[in-house]
Write an enzyme that holds these catalytic residues in place. Structure first.
Site, PDB file in Angstrom:
ATOM      1  N   GLY A 273      74.892  59.449  29.521  1.00 27.72           N
ATOM      2  CA  GLY A 273      74.566  59.396  28.103  1.00 27.72           C
ATOM      3  C   GLY A 273      75.334  60.380  27.256  1.00 27.72           C
ATOM      4  O   GLY A 273      75.492  60.183  26.041  1.00 27.72           O
TER       5      GLY A 273
ATOM      6  N   ASP B 126      76.750  52.594  31.348  1.00 27.27           N
ATOM      7  CA  ASP B 126      76.278  51.923  30.135  1.00 27.27           C
ATOM      8  C   ASP B 126      76.704  52.740  28.914  1.00 27.27           C
ATOM      9  O   ASP B 126      77.803  53.246  28.858  1.00 27.27           O
ATOM     10  CB  ASP B 126      74.774  51.692  30.217  1.00 27.27           C
ATOM     11  CG  ASP B 126      73.965  52.983  30.291  1.00 27.27           C
ATOM     12  OD1 ASP B 126      74.471  53.981  30.839  1.00 27.27           O
ATOM     13  OD2 ASP B 126      72.818  53.005  29.799  1.00 27.27           O
TER      14      ASP B 126
ATOM     15  N   GLY C 195      71.067  60.835  30.402  1.00 27.28           N
ATOM     16  CA  GLY C 195      69.665  60.626  30.074  1.00 27.28           C
ATOM     17  C   GLY C 195      68.776  61.364  31.052  1.00 27.28           C
ATOM     18  O   GLY C 195      69.197  61.691  32.164  1.00 27.28           O
TER      19      GLY C 195
ATOM     20  N   GLU D 286      76.732  56.572  37.595  1.00 27.81           N
ATOM     21  CA  GLU D 286      75.572  55.687  37.707  1.00 27.81           C
ATOM     22  C   GLU D 286      75.488  54.936  39.032  1.00 27.81           C
ATOM     23  O   GLU D 286      74.389  54.586  39.484  1.00 27.81           O
ATOM     24  CB  GLU D 286      75.573  54.679  36.546  1.00 27.81           C
ATOM     25  CG  GLU D 286      75.159  55.269  35.214  1.00 27.81           C
ATOM     26  CD  GLU D 286      76.290  56.025  34.524  1.00 27.81           C
ATOM     27  OE1 GLU D 286      76.059  56.559  33.439  1.00 27.81           O
ATOM     28  OE2 GLU D 286      77.412  56.079  35.073  1.00 27.81           O
TER      29      GLU D 286
END
Length: 375
Positions: free
Chosen positions: A123, A154, A71, A146
């Site tokens: 992502g 995630d 992201g 992350e």
């Protein structure tokens, strides 16, 4: 249209069918996802899913460096600092819609080929994980980094990390260790290795398929094409790091407590560059993130895919509202001093109430409560 953030194309194929192609087109930012890109992809995929002329979708990234580096974290950072403590409107909207896109890929009713060349991080894994045919190349570099910015793996990471062999998923989540093509296949994150120079030939061969039957048969026809190119590429396939270190990873993560696992990884005496880099990332990463990663993998172990995305949305919403995330992004990407001032100096110092707050729903109804379970 060449300046569009995502490019869409339909190529004529046999049996009056078409091949749909989606290209992430922000090469300068390594095709990092923005809310605009997520919305464009989601809307177009819904159209292609309902179009009987479309036999399959081919998803890839522009340029030679990356499929998708994750992201656009800087936009998420600005959303968090503009609304300290939340609600962080842009960031929270982004994550909700990104997870919807990822779930759509997992549940898509037609074959989707993902060409995971170059950097595939964060992502980017969320996009790739849900595709039916996942290709990696000689330059694939995959990771979930992350922990270095105060987040957690995630985009369904709780789902696919829990399904890797042994305790590899926990190790990768804690250490942000990089995977090459062989590692991606070994851990189940990819299906085929094909040299990147073959991509246009692969596309041409898919266009030449004489489509017969239903989507299940179409999937088999695509598999046959990819298998042929994989066999031609075997000499270029790299040697994986994870298979060679599997036993060591199992030993390091086989401890009486989570704290002991962290100690074992950080203190391991190793001159091996891959293991040393993994230990350094955990040692330098966010203690809150490390604890959260361990707790999340435990809590989601027996959840359905829909439940995993609902859980992750709850957790990521609370996480971006926590100053740990802002500090992590500041140190790595804004000021670039690479010296984050984490709230706690070790995993043992993280109070249980901090983890409890991260897993307390911040709204009366989860925005992803409407996700339909897999049949």
């Amino acid at each position: 249209m060449t300046n569009a953030a995502v490019l869409f194309e339909e190529r004529a194929s046999k049996a009056n069918r078409k091949i749909a192609i989606a290209t992430l087109n922000t090469e300068k930012t390594l095709n990092s996802l923005t809310l605009e890109m997520v919305d464009l992809l989601y809307a177009q995929l819904l159209k292609w899913q309902q179009d009987d002329e479309i036999s399959c979708v081919f998803l890839h990234g522009a340029g030679p460096k990356a499929f998708c580096a994750g992201g656009d974290v800087q936009q998420l950072y600005h959303s968090a600092i503009e609304q300290p403590g939340g609600p962080c409107e842009y960031a929270e909207t982004f994550f909700e819609r990104e997870y919807r896109l990822d779930y759509l890929l997992h549940t898509f009713n037609k074959p989707i080929i993902c060409w995971g060349h170059g950097i595939v991080m964060g992502g980017g894994l969320g996009l790739m994980a849900g595709c039916s045919h996942r290709v990696v190349t000689e330059r694939t570099r995959m990771a979930m980094p992350e922990i270095t910015i105060g987040l957690f793996p995630d985009v369904g990471g709780s789902w696919f990390l829990n399904r890797m062999p042994g305790r590899i998923g926990l190790f990768l989540g804690l250490t942000a260790a990089k995977m090459n093509a062989a590692d991606c296949i070994y851990t189940g994150m990819a299906d085929r290795f094909i040299e990147n120079a073959q991509m246009e030939e692969v596309l041409a061969s898919i266009e030449a398929i004489d489509w017969q039957g239903d989507n299940t048969e179409h999937s088999g026809q695509i598999t046959a094409v990819l298998r042929r190119f994989e066999q031609q590429s075997l000499a270029a396939k790299p040697t994986g790091n994870i298979p060679a270190h599997y036993d060591s990873i199992q030993q390091l993560t086989d401890q009486n407590s989570f704290y002991d696992i962290v100690d074992a990884i950080i203190k391991q005496p190793s001159e091996d560059p891959w293991m040393s880099a993994a230990a350094a990332a955990l040692n330098h990463g966010s203690p809150i993130s490390a604890c959260s990663i361990n707790q999340t993998l435990s809590n989601t172990k027996h959840m359905s895919l829909a439940e995993v995305f609902q859980y992750e949305l709850m957790l990521v919403t609370n996480t971006v509202r926590n100053p740990e995330f802002v500090e992590g992004v500041r140190a790595l990407l804004i000021d670039k001093d690479k010296s984050p001032r984490w709230q706690y100096d070790s995993v043992r110092a993280v109070p249980p109430e901090v983890l409890q707050k991260l897993t307390t729903p911040p709204w009366p109804v989860n925005p992803l409560a409407d996700l339909k379970p897999l049949a």
